[in-house]
Design a protein around this motif. Structure first.
Motif, PDB file in Angstrom:
ATOM      1  N   GLY A   1      14.751  -3.824 -15.202  1.00  0.00           N
ATOM      2  CA  GLY A   1      16.134  -3.871 -14.737  1.00  0.00           C
ATOM      3  C   GLY A   1      16.398  -3.000 -13.522  1.00  0.00           C
ATOM      4  N   VAL A   2      15.861  -1.788 -13.521  1.00  0.00           N
ATOM      5  CA  VAL A   2      16.054  -0.880 -12.394  1.00  0.00           C
ATOM      6  C   VAL A   2      15.375  -1.436 -11.143  1.00  0.00           C
ATOM      7  N   ALA A   3      14.219  -2.048 -11.306  1.00  0.00           N
ATOM      8  CA  ALA A   3      13.507  -2.638 -10.168  1.00  0.00           C
ATOM      9  C   ALA A   3      14.358  -3.717  -9.503  1.00  0.00           C
ATOM     10  N   LYS A   4      15.017  -4.544 -10.309  1.00  0.00           N
ATOM     11  CA  LYS A   4      15.870  -5.604  -9.754  1.00  0.00           C
ATOM     12  C   LYS A   4      17.075  -5.018  -9.024  1.00  0.00           C
ATOM     13  N   THR A   5      17.597  -3.902  -9.531  1.00  0.00           N
ATOM     14  CA  THR A   5      18.714  -3.239  -8.851  1.00  0.00           C
ATOM     15  C   THR A   5      18.288  -2.748  -7.468  1.00  0.00           C
ATOM     16  N   ILE A   6      17.109  -2.134  -7.384  1.00  0.00           N
ATOM     17  CA  ILE A   6      16.593  -1.668  -6.094  1.00  0.00           C
ATOM     18  C   ILE A   6      16.366  -2.847  -5.153  1.00  0.00           C
TER      19      ILE A   6
ATOM     20  N   VAL B   1       0.841  -1.209   0.000  1.00  0.00           N
ATOM     21  CA  VAL B   1       0.000   0.000   0.000  1.00  0.00           C
ATOM     22  C   VAL B   1       0.870   1.251   0.000  1.00  0.00           C
ATOM     23  N   PHE B   2       1.883   1.291   0.880  1.00  0.00           N
ATOM     24  CA  PHE B   2       2.752   2.469   0.972  1.00  0.00           C
ATOM     25  C   PHE B   2       3.641   2.611  -0.261  1.00  0.00           C
ATOM     26  N   ALA B   3       4.059   1.490  -0.864  1.00  0.00           N
ATOM     27  CA  ALA B   3       4.875   1.552  -2.087  1.00  0.00           C
ATOM     28  C   ALA B   3       4.064   2.153  -3.231  1.00  0.00           C
ATOM     29  N   LEU B   4       2.809   1.768  -3.333  1.00  0.00           N
ATOM     30  CA  LEU B   4       1.950   2.329  -4.380  1.00  0.00           C
ATOM     31  C   LEU B   4       1.640   3.796  -4.080  1.00  0.00           C
TER      32      LEU B   4
ATOM     33  N   LYS C   1      11.168   1.806  -9.190  1.00  0.00           N
ATOM     34  CA  LYS C   1      11.681   1.830  -7.816  1.00  0.00           C
ATOM     35  C   LYS C   1      10.659   1.243  -6.845  1.00  0.00           C
ATOM     36  N   ALA C   2       9.390   1.568  -7.036  1.00  0.00           N
ATOM     37  CA  ALA C   2       8.343   0.982  -6.193  1.00  0.00           C
ATOM     38  C   ALA C   2       8.204  -0.511  -6.458  1.00  0.00           C
ATOM     39  N   MET C   3       8.381  -0.920  -7.719  1.00  0.00           N
ATOM     40  CA  MET C   3       8.345  -2.350  -8.039  1.00  0.00           C
ATOM     41  C   MET C   3       9.426  -3.101  -7.279  1.00  0.00           C
ATOM     42  N   GLY C   4      10.627  -2.512  -7.230  1.00  0.00           N
ATOM     43  CA  GLY C   4      11.724  -3.138  -6.519  1.00  0.00           C
ATOM     44  C   GLY C   4      11.452  -3.250  -5.032  1.00  0.00           C
ATOM     45  N   ILE C   5      10.838  -2.202  -4.453  1.00  0.00           N
ATOM     46  CA  ILE C   5      10.502  -2.197  -3.031  1.00  0.00           C
ATOM     47  C   ILE C   5       9.489  -3.293  -2.705  1.00  0.00           C
ATOM     48  N   ILE C   6       8.458  -3.413  -3.517  1.00  0.00           N
ATOM     49  CA  ILE C   6       7.435  -4.440  -3.284  1.00  0.00           C
ATOM     50  C   ILE C   6       8.056  -5.830  -3.387  1.00  0.00           C
ATOM     51  N   THR C   7       8.923  -6.023  -4.375  1.00  0.00           N
ATOM     52  CA  THR C   7       9.592  -7.316  -4.541  1.00  0.00           C
ATOM     53  C   THR C   7      10.476  -7.639  -3.336  1.00  0.00           C
TER      54      THR C   7
ATOM     55  N   GLN D   1       8.111 -15.045  -2.220  1.00  0.00           N
ATOM     56  CA  GLN D   1       8.750 -15.422  -3.477  1.00  0.00           C
ATOM     57  C   GLN D   1      10.240 -15.637  -3.214  1.00  0.00           C
ATOM     58  N   THR D   2      10.871 -16.413  -4.118  1.00  0.00           N
ATOM     59  CA  THR D   2      12.256 -16.841  -3.873  1.00  0.00           C
ATOM     60  C   THR D   2      13.248 -16.319  -4.904  1.00  0.00           C
ATOM     61  N   SER D   3      12.814 -15.416  -5.772  1.00  0.00           N
ATOM     62  CA  SER D   3      13.724 -14.836  -6.761  1.00  0.00           C
ATOM     63  C   SER D   3      13.484 -13.334  -6.823  1.00  0.00           C
ATOM     64  N   ASP D   4      14.363 -12.631  -7.581  1.00  0.00           N
ATOM     65  CA  ASP D   4      14.179 -11.184  -7.711  1.00  0.00           C
ATOM     66  C   ASP D   4      13.374 -10.804  -8.945  1.00  0.00           C
ATOM     67  N   ASP D   5      12.677 -11.773  -9.537  1.00  0.00           N
ATOM     68  CA  ASP D   5      11.817 -11.470 -10.688  1.00  0.00           C
ATOM     69  C   ASP D   5      10.666 -10.562 -10.257  1.00  0.00           C
ATOM     70  N   ILE D   6      10.319  -9.625 -11.138  1.00  0.00           N
ATOM     71  CA  ILE D   6       9.231  -8.682 -10.839  1.00  0.00           C
ATOM     72  C   ILE D   6       7.929  -9.263 -11.373  1.00  0.00           C
ATOM     73  N   GLN D   7       7.015  -9.576 -10.476  1.00  0.00           N
ATOM     74  CA  GLN D   7       5.762 -10.197 -10.890  1.00  0.00           C
ATOM     75  C   GLN D   7       4.905  -9.220 -11.699  1.00  0.00           C
ATOM     76  N   LEU D   8       4.077  -9.778 -12.591  1.00  0.00           N
ATOM     77  CA  LEU D   8       3.278  -8.954 -13.493  1.00  0.00           C
ATOM     78  C   LEU D   8       2.331  -8.040 -12.729  1.00  0.00           C
ATOM     79  N   TRP D   9       1.695  -8.542 -11.671  1.00  0.00           N
ATOM     80  CA  TRP D   9       0.740  -7.709 -10.926  1.00  0.00           C
ATOM     81  C   TRP D   9       1.451  -6.525 -10.270  1.00  0.00           C
ATOM     82  N   VAL D  10       2.712  -6.730  -9.869  1.00  0.00           N
ATOM     83  CA  VAL D  10       3.487  -5.643  -9.274  1.00  0.00           C
ATOM     84  C   VAL D  10       3.756  -4.562 -10.313  1.00  0.00           C
ATOM     85  N   ARG D  11       4.111  -4.981 -11.519  1.00  0.00           N
ATOM     86  CA  ARG D  11       4.393  -4.022 -12.600  1.00  0.00           C
ATOM     87  C   ARG D  11       3.143  -3.219 -12.954  1.00  0.00           C
ATOM     88  N   ILE D  12       2.008  -3.912 -13.092  1.00  0.00           N
ATOM     89  CA  ILE D  12       0.765  -3.226 -13.465  1.00  0.00           C
ATOM     90  C   ILE D  12       0.328  -2.268 -12.354  1.00  0.00           C
TER      91      ILE D  12
END
Length: 332
Positions: free
Chosen positions: A62-67, A13-16, A196-202, A211-222
């Motif tokens: 890519g930036v989300a994974k860096t964060i 909620v706060f990331a969004l 940046k918010a995507m990375g925080i949520i991940t 989750q067990t990887s740094d992949d950014i899930q589709l719902w997070v991106r949307i």
């Protein structure tokens, strides 16, 4: 309900909310020059920026994974959800304060400083991923310098190309071209800032072992793209006024030079998976363009205030995040 799950929901909620605030705080920079030269009406520019930010936010990760992994390792972070929540609260506070006073501060600096400050408060300085953290700091420091020099070069080239042309007629044509450059700049803003918010949520999902990887899930991106798009549609008129008029008096030729230069730098950073401050890059581009036109034409007093804000944002955000973390830890 399990406390970790509750904290994870709060982080989302706060990331969004951070992305929403980032939308009306930072996107103002992307359209400031086109609004100040009257190439676009404010409302039209804001709606266009909202759409282009949304598209840009969905395009790259890519930036989300860096964060997610380069500031601290979320797999090693104890009380990770609480740390991330404290960081978001701190970054949101700073963004709202600077927005209220119309100061084009950096959401990137606020967020990265807040993550570092909250993590250090929770686990000490050893928790930082120094190689990744230093790489991010270097990008944040170098990007405005490159933007300043680039703005000077681009404006010098444009002046040489238009040397023997009627400046009034040229400005009239360039004003129409600014619609395109403002759209490009808004797109590149979405490719970097929304992630940046995507990375925080991940990070929060990993900390909660959801989750067990740094992949950014589709719902997070949307969700992040939508939040930034809605925030952009509200707009930040105070910051448009500062960036678009108080640094220097902007003509269409200045606007297109600044837009092209800053869009190229932001998109280059996105391709390198590096988070940069779009605020820094755009404001520095305008300063570089103004310096090429006439050194005294830049209002260096305003520029000095902006630079001072850039310098103090990260340490203040880190301290605020540490205080917020310690306060939350007393209750949670």
């Amino acid at each position: 309900m399990d406390m970790i799950l509750i904290l994870t929901i709060l982080v989302v909620v706060f990331a969004l909310a951070f992305d929403f605030i980032n939308g009306f705080h930072d996107t103002a920079n992307a359209i400031a020059t086109s609004v100040s030269t009257r190439a676009l009406k404010p409302r039209t520019a804001i709606l266009m920026a909202a759409a282009m930010n949304f598209v840009g936010a969905l395009t790259f990760t890519g930036v989300a994974k860096t964060i997610t992994k380069d500031i601290v390792d979320p797999f090693l972070l104890e009380n990770g959800s609480l740390v991330i929540l404290a960081a978001l609260v701190s970054a949101i506070i700073w963004n709202l304060v600077t927005w209220y006073f119309g100061i084009p501060s950096s959401s990137s600096h606020a967020l990265i400083g807040s993550i570092a400050g909250a993590a250090i408060a929770a686990a000490g300085f050893g928790i930082l991923n120094y190689s990744g953290f230093i790489k991010i700091i270097q990008a944040l420091i170098l990007s405005p310098v490159i933007a300043l020099v680039g703005g000077f070069i681009v404006m010098t080239i444009l002046r040489a190309l238009l040397k023997n042309r009627n400046l009034f007629k040229a400005n009239k044509r360039i004003r129409y071209m600014q619609i395109g450059t403002a759209a490009i700049q808004s797109f590149t803003h979405g490719t970097n800032d929304a992630q940046k918010a995507m990375g925080i949520i991940t990070m929060a999902l990993i900390a909660a072992e959801l989750q067990t990887s740094d992949d950014i899930q589709l719902w997070v991106r949307i969700a992040a793209a939508t939040s930034m798009g809605i925030g952009t549609s509200i707009g930040g008129y105070k910051i448009i006024k500062t960036v678009g008029g108080k640094i220097m008096k902007i003509r269409p030729i200045h606007g297109i030079a600044a837009d092209l230069n800053s869009a190229a730098i932001i998109f280059g950073a996105t391709l390198l998976h590096l988070p940069v401050s779009t605020t820094h890059v755009i404001s520095s581009s305008i300063m570089g363009v103004g310096s090429a036109q006439r050194l005294k034409g830049v209002k260096w007093g305003v520029a000095q205030t902006i630079v001072l804000t850039w310098v103090i944002t990260m340490p203040i955000s880190a301290v605020v995040a540490a205080i917020v973390y310690k306060t939350l830890a007393l209750f949670l």
